[in-house]
Scaffold this motif. Structure first.
Motif, short mmCIF file in Angstrom:
data_model
loop_
_atom_site.label_atom_id
_atom_site.label_comp_id
_atom_site.label_asym_id
_atom_site.label_seq_id
_atom_site.Cartn_x
_atom_site.Cartn_y
_atom_site.Cartn_z
N ALA A 17 0.83 -1.21 0.00
CA ALA A 17 0.00 0.00 0.00
C ALA A 17 0.86 1.24 0.00
CB ALA A 17 -0.91 -0.03 1.24
N LEU A 18 1.96 1.18 0.72
CA LEU A 18 2.84 2.35 0.78
C LEU A 18 3.50 2.57 -0.56
CD1 LEU A 18 4.24 4.56 2.43
CD2 LEU A 18 6.00 2.89 3.10
N ALA A 19 3.90 1.44 -1.20
CA ALA A 19 4.55 1.58 -2.53
C ALA A 19 3.58 2.13 -3.53
CB ALA A 19 5.10 0.20 -2.99
N VAL A 20 2.37 1.62 -3.50
CA VAL A 20 1.36 2.12 -4.44
C VAL A 20 1.14 3.59 -4.21
CG1 VAL A 20 -1.08 1.98 -5.09
CG2 VAL A 20 0.21 -0.10 -4.74
N VAL A 21 1.01 3.96 -3.00
CA VAL A 21 0.73 5.37 -2.71
C VAL A 21 1.89 6.23 -3.15
CG1 VAL A 21 0.37 7.04 -0.86
CG2 VAL A 21 -0.82 4.87 -0.75
N VAL A 22 3.10 5.77 -2.88
CA VAL A 22 4.28 6.56 -3.26
C VAL A 22 4.39 6.63 -4.77
CG1 VAL A 22 6.77 6.67 -3.16
CG2 VAL A 22 5.48 6.06 -1.07
N GLN A 23 4.20 5.44 -5.48
CA GLN A 23 4.30 5.42 -6.94
C GLN A 23 3.26 6.30 -7.57
OE1 GLN A 23 6.71 3.78 -8.84
NE2 GLN A 23 5.80 4.81 -10.61
N VAL A 24 2.08 6.15 -7.08
CA VAL A 24 0.99 6.98 -7.63
C VAL A 24 1.27 8.44 -7.40
CG1 VAL A 24 -1.45 7.55 -7.41
CG2 VAL A 24 -0.77 5.16 -7.45
N GLY A 25 1.76 8.74 -6.23
CA GLY A 25 2.01 10.15 -5.91
C GLY A 25 3.11 10.70 -6.80
N ASP B 107 2.15 1.14 -13.60
CA ASP B 107 2.73 1.82 -12.43
C ASP B 107 2.25 1.19 -11.14
OD1 ASP B 107 4.10 3.61 -14.02
OD2 ASP B 107 2.41 5.05 -14.04
N ILE B 108 0.99 0.85 -11.16
CA ILE B 108 0.44 0.24 -9.94
C ILE B 108 1.02 -1.15 -9.79
CG2 ILE B 108 -1.68 -0.60 -8.83
CD1 ILE B 108 -3.15 1.71 -10.26
N ILE B 109 1.17 -1.85 -10.95
CA ILE B 109 1.70 -3.21 -10.85
C ILE B 109 3.13 -3.14 -10.35
CG2 ILE B 109 2.35 -5.24 -12.24
CD1 ILE B 109 -0.07 -4.62 -14.07
N ARG B 110 3.90 -2.22 -10.86
CA ARG B 110 5.28 -2.11 -10.41
C ARG B 110 5.34 -1.81 -8.93
NH1 ARG B 110 6.27 0.76 -15.36
NH2 ARG B 110 6.04 2.73 -14.22
N SER B 111 4.42 -1.02 -8.52
CA SER B 111 4.40 -0.66 -7.08
C SER B 111 4.09 -1.89 -6.25
CB SER B 111 3.35 0.43 -6.83
OG SER B 111 3.70 1.57 -7.54
N VAL B 112 3.11 -2.71 -6.73
CA VAL B 112 2.75 -3.91 -5.97
C VAL B 112 3.91 -4.87 -5.97
CG1 VAL B 112 1.23 -5.91 -5.88
CG2 VAL B 112 0.28 -3.64 -6.40
N PHE B 113 4.55 -5.01 -7.16
CA PHE B 113 5.65 -5.94 -7.26
C PHE B 113 6.80 -5.48 -6.36
CE2 PHE B 113 9.65 -7.24 -9.29
CZ PHE B 113 9.48 -8.60 -9.26
N PHE B 114 7.05 -4.22 -6.34
CA PHE B 114 8.10 -3.69 -5.49
C PHE B 114 7.80 -3.95 -4.04
CE2 PHE B 114 9.87 -0.24 -2.91
CZ PHE B 114 11.23 -0.42 -3.18
#
Length: 784
Positions: free
Chosen positions: A33-41, A54-61
Motif C-alpha cells: 500500500a505504501l509503494a502504491v501510494v508513493v508510486q501513484v504520488g 505503475d500500480i503493478i510495479r508498485s505492488v511488485f516492489f
C-alpha cells in the motif's frame, strides 16, 4: 524521541502479539500500500497520469521488499526483544539491588536511629546516674541533717518534758514503766533508767498503787481516756494531790502499746475547795446559830403580842400592840426572804400545801395590810371582785410571804394616797384560778427598769428624786421564785410617778375543811403533863403561857442535865426538847432516855431552824419536830397525834431562819466591789481567808494578762474570750465587781463592735484591777 520509542515499542508489541506470519502479511500489505501510494504520488507529480503498470510495479516492489523488510524487522525485533529481556533482567536486578539497597539503607537508618537512641538513653542514664548520685548525696545530707534536727528536737522536747512541773510517764501493756520526765523522777525517787521495767506496786505505797493499777486497767480494758484525782506521796513523805489523766496509745497496726500518763498537782486547789466546803459548813452553822439567837426575841414578840391582843386592852394599847405584832411579822417576813434565797441557791425550796379557809386567809391579809397602811397614814382597801371558794389547798406560809412582800413594798414606796388589794377567783371543776392585784399610788417604776426589778439585789433608782428602792433587794426576786414554784407568776404594770400594780396568779385545787383549822386557843379536854426543856427565859414564858392556856401542866427544865434529873417516863405525857441547850443538845437527851428506858412519852423537838426533812430528827431519836415560834395548830396536831391518839405524824408548819443584813460601805467600795458577797463571806469565814484568796488572785493575774496580750497580738478571738472568762471568774471569786463586769464584756464577742472595743476593755482590766484590789484591801482592814 519519546514518541519514536513509543512507536517502536508499539511495533515490537504488535509483532509479539500477531506472530511472524500474520505480522509479515500485515507488513506486506502495508508496504504494498505504501509503494502504491508513493508510486501513484510520484507519477502524478511527474507525468500527471497514472498507468496500470505503475500500480503493478508498485505492488511488485512491495512484494519484493516485504521479505527483506520482514527479515530485517524480525532481526531487529529479536535483537530488541533480546535487548529488552536483558534490559528487563538488568532492570530486575537493578530493582532487586535497589530494593536491597533500600532495605540496607532502611536497616542502616534503623540501626543508626537505634544507635542514636541508645546513645541518647545512655546519655540520659548517665545524666540520671549523675542526678541520682547528687540526690543520694543530698538525701544522705538531708538524713544527716534530719537526724541532727531530730536529735536536737528530741533533746529540746526532752528538756520541755523535764522542765514541765506536771508528771509525764509511759507504761507498757504489762503495766511496767517505759519512761518518765524529771517531775516523775522527783515523785518516785527513781531515775528514768531505774524506773524502766518497774510496776506501780514497786514504786508506790500499797494503798496508792492499788488505785493506780485499778485506773490503768480501766484504760486497758475500755481503751478510753480517764481523768481522776488522787493523793500521791513523794519519797520524802510529802503528800500532794494530783489531777491524773491516762490516755491509751497504739502502734500503726493497731496493737495496744500501753498508756501515757499526765499528772498536775492541784494541792492548793484542793485546799481552796476544802476551805470553801468548810466555809459552807460554817455558813450553815452560822445561820443556824444566828437564826436561833435572832428568832428567840422575835418569837417572844410574836407570841406575847398575840396573847396580849386577846386580853382586855384599851384602844390605844391595842393599836400599839397591833403595831408591834405587824412589825414582828414584817421582820419575820424579811427573815423568810433571806432564808428562802439561801435555800433557792441550794435548790431546797419546797412547798407544803394544806387545806385552808380561803375567806379567812383573805381577811387575815386584809387586817395586817390595813395595819401596815395605817402606820404610814395611807388608805387601804381590799376588794373581793368575785365570789371566793371556801377552801383551797395551798402553802399559806409561802402565799402570805408573797403578798406581804408586795403590800409592804406598796406601802413603803407610797407617800400619800392608797393601797388597794383586789382578790378574784375563777373556779373551774376542782381547781380555782386565784388572782391578787396589789395596786399603789406611789412613785412608780420607769419603763427601762421594769424588766430588772425581779433580779436578785436589784434596787430601782428614781432620777431627780431622793426616792429609791432601799431594802434587801431580794423580796421581789424570792416572791417570783415562790410564785413560779407554786405554778403561778407575778407580773407588773407601772408608770413612773403614777403608781404600780403587781398581779399574782395561781392555780390551786379546791379542798375540804381539814384538821389544820383548829381554833387558835381551843383548850383540849385532856390535861397533859408536859416537860418543856428550854433555856431562853422569853421562850419559856411564851411556851408556858400557850400550853397552860390549852389546859396543860408544864414543868420547865433550863438545861439538859436538869431535864435528865427531873424526868421519869411515868411523870410526863409529852416532852418538848429544845435542840440547842447550854450543856448538850436535845438529841443527846433523847438518846440518853432511849438507852435508859423502854417506854417513853412522845419526844418532840423544838427548833428555830427550818425543818426541811423530818427524817433527820427521827433518825436522832425524836418522834416529831415543830418550829419556833410554836404554832398553835402545829402544837395541837402534835398533841393529838402523839400524846393523845398516837396517830401517824403529818407535816407541820415551819418558820424560816433570819440572816442579818449587811452595812453599807463607802461609795467607791459599793461601786467597785460585790459588797453583798464580801460581807457574807467575811461574816462566815473571817478576813484572813479572803486575804488569802486575794493573794492567789494577785499571783495568777500576771499570767492571765500575759496570755491575753499574746492572744491580742495574734488576733485570736477564741483565746481572748477564754482568758477573759478566766479573769471574770477569778475577779468574781474575790468580789471585784467592776473588773468582773469588764471581763464579761471582753468574753462576749457577740456584742456590737467587739473588735473595736476589746483593746480598751483589756486595758481597763490591766490598769484597773490593782486599784480595785487596793480598795478591797482597805475595806478588809476596816473589818478587822
Amino acid at each position: 524521541m519519546k514518541q519514536l520509542k513509543v512507536l517502536a515499542q508499539y511495533y515490537v508489541d504488535l509483532l509479539v502479539k500477531l506472530g511472524i506470519v500474520r505480522f509479515s502479511m500485515l507488513l506486506a500489505l502495508a508496504l504494498v500500500a505504501l509503494a502504491v501510494v508513493v508510486q501513484v504520488g510520484i507519477t502524478l507529480v511527474l507525468e500527471g497520469t497514472v498507468q496500470n503498470i505503475d500500480i503493478i510495479r508498485s505492488v511488485f516492489f512491495g512484494l519484493v521488499i516485504t521479505p527483506w523488510a520482514v527479515y530485517f524487522l524480525s532481526v531487529v525485533v529479536d535483537q530488541l526483544e533480546e535487548s529488552r529481556q536483558r534490559l528487563s533482567k538488568l532492570v530486575s536486578k537493578l530493582e532487586e539491588m535497589r530494593a536491597r539497597d533500600m532495605r540496607l539503607n532502611r536497616q542502616l537508618t534503623e540501626n543508626i536511629e537505634q544507635l542514636n537512641s541508645e546513645i541518647e538513653e545512655r546519655e540520659k542514664a548517665e545524666s540520671a546516674r549523675q542526678q541520682a548520685i547528687k540526690d543520694l548525696e543530698n538525701e544522705v545530707y538531708q538524713r544527716e541533717k534530719a537526724q541532727l534536727e531530730l536529735a536536737e528536737q528530741t533533746a529540746l522536747l526532752r528538756s520541755f518534758i523535764d522542765a514541765s512541773p506536771d508528771l509525764i510517764y509511759y507504761r507498757n501493756a504489762d503495766g511496767q514503766f517505759s519512761g518518765c520526765n524529771r517531775a516523775m523522777e522527783e515523785l518516785t525517787g527513781y531515775d528514768e533508767k531505774t524506773l524502766k521495767g518497774l510496776t506501780p506496786w514497786d514504786v508506790y505505797r500499797e494503798d496508792i498503787a492499788e488505785k493506780v493499777v485499778e485506773t490503768d486497767q480501766q484504760v486497758f480494758d475500755a481503751n478510753v481516756s480517764i481523768t481522776y484525782e488522787q493523793w500521791l506521796e513523794y519519797q520524802d513523805g510529802r503528800k500532794a494531790y494530783f489531777e491524773l489523766r491516762k490516755v491509751p496509745f497504739f502502734a500503726r497496726d493497731g496493737r495496744h502499746l500501753g498508756l501515757l500518763g499526765f499528772g498536775r498537782e492541784i494541792t492548793e486547789r484542793k485546799r481552796y475547795q476544802d476551805a470553801l466546803e468548810k466555809a459552807s459548813r460554817e455558813k450553815t452553822a452560822f445561820i443556824s446559830t444566828i437564826s436561833h439567837e435572832l428568832r428567840t426575841p422575835l418569837n417572844g414578840i410574836v407570841g406575847l403580842s398575840r396573847m396580849l391582843l386577846e386580853s382586855n386592852l384599851d384602844d390605844k394599847q391595842r393599836n400599839y400592840l397591833r403595831t408591834i405584832y405587824v412589825s414582828a411579822i414584817t421582820l419575820g417576813n424579811i427573815f423568810n426572804d433571806i432564808i428562802d434565797l439561801d435555800k433557792s441557791d441550794r435548790k431546797r425550796l419546797s412547798l407544803h400545801p394544806t387545806s385552808v379557809d380561803f375567806n379567812e386567809f383573805v381577811t387575815e391579809i386584809d387586817n395586817i395590810s390595813e395595819l401596815m397602811a395605817e402606820q404610814k397614814g395611807l388608805r387601804f382597801e381590799l376588794e373581793r371582785v368575785t365570789e371566793l371558794p371556801d377552801y383551797v389547798a395551798v402553802d399559806t406560809t409561802r402565799l402570805r410571804q408573797i403578798l406581804w412582800n408586795l403590800v409592804g413594798n406598796a406601802v413603803k414606796f407610797t407617800k400619800q394616797g392608797c393601797v388597794i388589794v383586789t382578790v378574784s377567783a375563777d373556779v373551774t371543776g376542782d381547781h380555782a384560778d386565784l388572782c391578787f392585784e396589789v395596786e399603789d399610788s406611789g412613785i412608780g417604776i420607769p419603763a427601762d427598769e421594769q424588766d430588772k426589778i425581779f433580779a436578785m439585789y436589784y434596787q430601782v433608782k428614781q432620777a431627780g428624786e431622793n426616792l429609791h428602792a432601799v431594802g434587801t433587794g431580794i423580796g421581789l426576786a424570792v416572791s417570783r421564785k415562790l410564785a413560779r414554784l407554786m405554778g403561778g407568776d407575778i407580773t407588773l404594770d407601772s408608770e413612773e410617778g403614777e403608781g404600780s400594780t403587781f398581779t399574782v396568779t395561781l392555780r390551786v385545787p379546791l379542798s375540804e375543811p381539814g384538821e389544820a383549822e383548829t381554833p387558835a386557843l381551843a383548850p383540849v379536854e385532856n390535861t397533859l403533863r408536859i416537860l418543856l426543856v428550854e433555856d431562853i427565859e422569853l421562850n419559856v414564858t411564851v411556851a408556858t403561857s400557850l400550853l397552860e392556856s390549852l389546859g396543860h401542866q408544864v414543868t420547865v427544865a433550863r438545861d439538859g442535865q436538869s431535864a435528865l434529873d427531873v424526868f421519869s417516863p411515868d411523870a410526863f405525857d409529852l416532852a418538848l426538847l429544845d435542840i440547842q441547850l447550854p450543856d448538850m443538845t436535845g438529841f443527846d437527851i433523847a438518846a440518853t432516855w432511849r438507852e435508859q428506858y423502854v417506854q417513853l412519852p412522845p419526844l418532840v423537838a423544838l427548833t428555830a431552824n427550818v425543818i426541811n426533812d423530818k427524817n433527820s430528827y427521827l433518825a436522832n431519836g425524836m418522834d416529831d419536830a415543830i418550829s419556833k415560834p410554836i404554832s398553835v395548830s402545829a402544837l395541837n396536831q402534835v398533841i393529838e397525834q402523839h400524846a393523845l391518839s398516837s396517830t401517824t405524824m403529818t407535816d407541820v408548819e415551819t418558820a424560816s431562819d433570819p440572816v442579818p443584813s449587811r452595812p453599807i460601805a463607802n461609795e467607791q467600795a459599793e461601786r467597785l466591789l460585790d459588797m453583798d458577797m464580801l460581807t457574807g463571806y467575811v461574816a462566815l469565814v473571817g478576813v484572813d481567808p479572803v486575804k488569802q484568796s486575794i493573794e492567789m488572785f494577785e499571783s495568777t493575774m500576771p499570767e492571765y494578762i500575759a496570755i491575753l496580750d499574746s492572744n491580742m497580738t495574734a488576733r485570736d478571738q477564741g483565746g481572748i474570750v477564754s482568758e477573759a472568762h478566766k479573769i471574770k471568774g477569778a475577779a468574781g471569786s474575790v468580789g471585784l465587781k467592776h473588773i468582773q463586769k469588764v471581763a464579761q464584756k471582753a468574753q462576749s464577742p457577740e456584742l456590737p463592735a467587739w473588735w473595736e472595743n476589746i483593746a480598751d476593755w483589756i486595758d481597763e482590766i490591766k490598769d484597773g484591777y490593782q486599784h480595785d484590789l487596793d480598795v478591797l484591801k482597805a475595806w478588809l482592814d476596816e473589818q478587822e
